[in-house]
Scaffold this active site. Structure first.
Site, mmCIF file in Angstrom:
data_model
loop_
_atom_site.group_PDB
_atom_site.id
_atom_site.type_symbol
_atom_site.label_atom_id
_atom_site.label_comp_id
_atom_site.label_asym_id
_atom_site.label_seq_id
_atom_site.Cartn_x
_atom_site.Cartn_y
_atom_site.Cartn_z
ATOM 1 N N ARG A 206 1.962 31.152 28.145
ATOM 2 C CA ARG A 206 1.624 31.358 29.544
ATOM 3 C C ARG A 206 2.021 32.776 29.943
ATOM 4 N NH1 ARG A 206 4.340 26.366 29.063
ATOM 5 N NH2 ARG A 206 3.094 24.529 29.624
ATOM 6 N N LYS A 239 7.505 26.961 31.988
ATOM 7 C CA LYS A 239 7.395 25.597 32.497
ATOM 8 C C LYS A 239 8.044 24.595 31.559
ATOM 9 C CE LYS A 239 3.678 24.125 34.440
ATOM 10 N NZ LYS A 239 2.269 23.750 34.685
ATOM 11 N N HIS A 308 -5.167 32.607 32.022
ATOM 12 C CA HIS A 308 -4.880 31.264 31.508
ATOM 13 C C HIS A 308 -5.999 30.757 30.600
ATOM 14 C CE1 HIS A 308 -1.963 28.043 31.732
ATOM 15 N NE2 HIS A 308 -2.936 27.161 31.798
ATOM 16 N N ARG A 311 -5.104 30.952 26.980
ATOM 17 C CA ARG A 311 -4.292 29.817 26.516
ATOM 18 C C ARG A 311 -5.197 28.631 26.190
ATOM 19 N NH1 ARG A 311 0.803 27.366 26.686
ATOM 20 N NH2 ARG A 311 0.913 25.305 27.668
ATOM 21 N N HIS A 334 3.772 21.471 25.696
ATOM 22 C CA HIS A 334 3.466 20.356 26.584
ATOM 23 C C HIS A 334 4.571 19.303 26.516
ATOM 24 C CE1 HIS A 334 -1.130 21.302 26.520
ATOM 25 N NE2 HIS A 334 -0.484 21.996 27.418
ATOM 26 N N TYR A 344 -7.355 18.765 26.606
ATOM 27 C CA TYR A 344 -8.178 19.335 25.536
ATOM 28 C C TYR A 344 -8.861 18.280 24.659
ATOM 29 C CZ TYR A 344 -5.537 23.464 26.820
ATOM 30 O OH TYR A 344 -4.979 24.485 27.522
#
Length: 369
Positions: A206, A239, A308, A311, A334, A344
């Protein structure tokens, strides 16, 4: 009402609050947002919750409603109110039925989720809010396999869940193609800028994770980058709660070396991405500086991209090349494979045809068509 940025005394952490028309923080909202900051929720998350709760309390003010006494019917009115343009919300103009909604289903659901969390917090602190936003269902096996810490005590008790949500069309994530990526890299005037976008493409990190990188996080011999969650002077943030190490290409490592030798020099900073061509020189690069660069690259290339998307392209390439989804999930940082699959786990017609051809689906058919 307005959302106001707040600096926490004695800390570099920022937070947000909601001010009423009298300039005083809205009490219940302020306490909840302060709680989110205390438990180290992302400043961007706190800011989003502040805007969502500001909208809700503006609606309550227009309707003369007390936040502790609203009903589900009022919540339906709130959803309809969100669809109105600003002038329509204030009652200044009539809105034609043919007018499109101001806020999409995904944004409405996010706002309702914020309200649900807000009310759950109030209930835990002894505020009587009735059964707003929740309904009670029998305990059992409808919670996706999740078991709480006190599951053995509460398994036969009813559980709360949010009842109001809009149907959101599933979107395929936007990606940057190989040709577009090459055009973006070639349009970069500085090695620093080229290395930033190369890292987003090559490692799927990110923007905030890249801006928080230290030189010690890059292992040249192993050709890998470690993403660490930490407080950064530029407000950049990861994150992911846990750190993760992502392999990168030898090309990316060489580009980092060229950047250090050609532009970074003997600058005394541990941040990888810093101001080099603007003042104050050596200061950690900010989100605003990156998006100013993105704006200029859009003009130079004619490609209306978002960082983004790089990514998204990383994850999509990995999955199409046969990398197991659990590996992709770990590399992306994640929280679970479910998150990766939700974003995805899609197939385009081209992906489906390639998979069928690889399986020999169109050869050696048993019937003549």
């Amino acid at each position: 009402m307005q959302v106001q940025r707040v600096e926490v005394p004695g800390s570099r952490v920022e937070s947000w609050t909601v001010l009423g028309d009298d300039g005083v923080p809205v009490g219940p909202v302020e306490r909840y947002l302060a709680f989110l900051t205390a438990v180290e929720r992302s400043p961007n998350t706190v800011k989003a919750y502040a805007h969502d709760l500001k909208d809700y309390f503006v609606f309550l003010d227009h309707r003369g409603l007390d936040w502790r006494e609203v009903r589900l019917e009022d919540l339906g009115g709130y959803v309809a109110w969100l669809a109105l343009p600003p002038a329509g919300r204030a009652g200044q103009v009539a809105v034609l039925p043919s007018a499109g909604p101001q806020v999409g289903p995904a944004s409405v659901n996010r706002k309702l989720s914020a309200l649900s969390a807000f009310y759950a917090h109030q209930v835990r602190h002894g505020v009587d809010v009735g059964e707003l936003l929740i309904t009670w269902q029998a305990g059992g096996r409808r919670n996706g396999g999740f078991k709480s810490f006190l599951h053995h005590v509460t398994k036969d008790m009813p559980h709360a869940r949010r009842t109001t949500a809009l149907k959101v069309p599933k979107k395929v994530p936007r990606v940057v193609t190989v040709a577009e990526m090459q055009a973006i890299l070639d349009a970069c005037e500085h090695l620093r800028d080229r290395f930033l976008f190369a890292l987003l493409w090559d490692a799927g990190v990110r923007v905030g994770e890249a801006l928080g990188l230290r030189h010690a996080d890059i292992a040249a011999a192993e050709a890998q980058v470690t993403i660490v969650r930490r407080v950064n002077a530029n407000g950049a943030r990861s994150k992911s709660v846990d750190s993760r190490t992502v392999p990168v290409s030898a090309q990316a490592i060489r580009l980092w070396g060229d950047y250090l030798a050609g532009e970074y020099g003997d600058l005394d900073s541990d941040y990888v991405f810093v101001n080099l061509f603007a003042r104050p020189r050596g200061q950690a690069w900010t989100y605003a500086a990156v998006y100013d660069l993105v704006r200029r690259l859009r003009e130079r290339t004619g490609i209306a991209f978002d960082p983004h998307w790089l990514r998204h392209a990383y994850a999509t390439r990995a999955l199409r090349d046969g990398v197991p989804i659990e590996v992709v999930s770990k590399l992306m940082g994640h929280s679970s494979v479910t998150t990766t699959s939700a974003v995805y786990g899609h197939l385009t017609a081209e992906d489906a045809r390639a998979a069928l051809e690889a399986a020999g689906w169109f050869t050696g058919t048993q019937v003549t068509l």
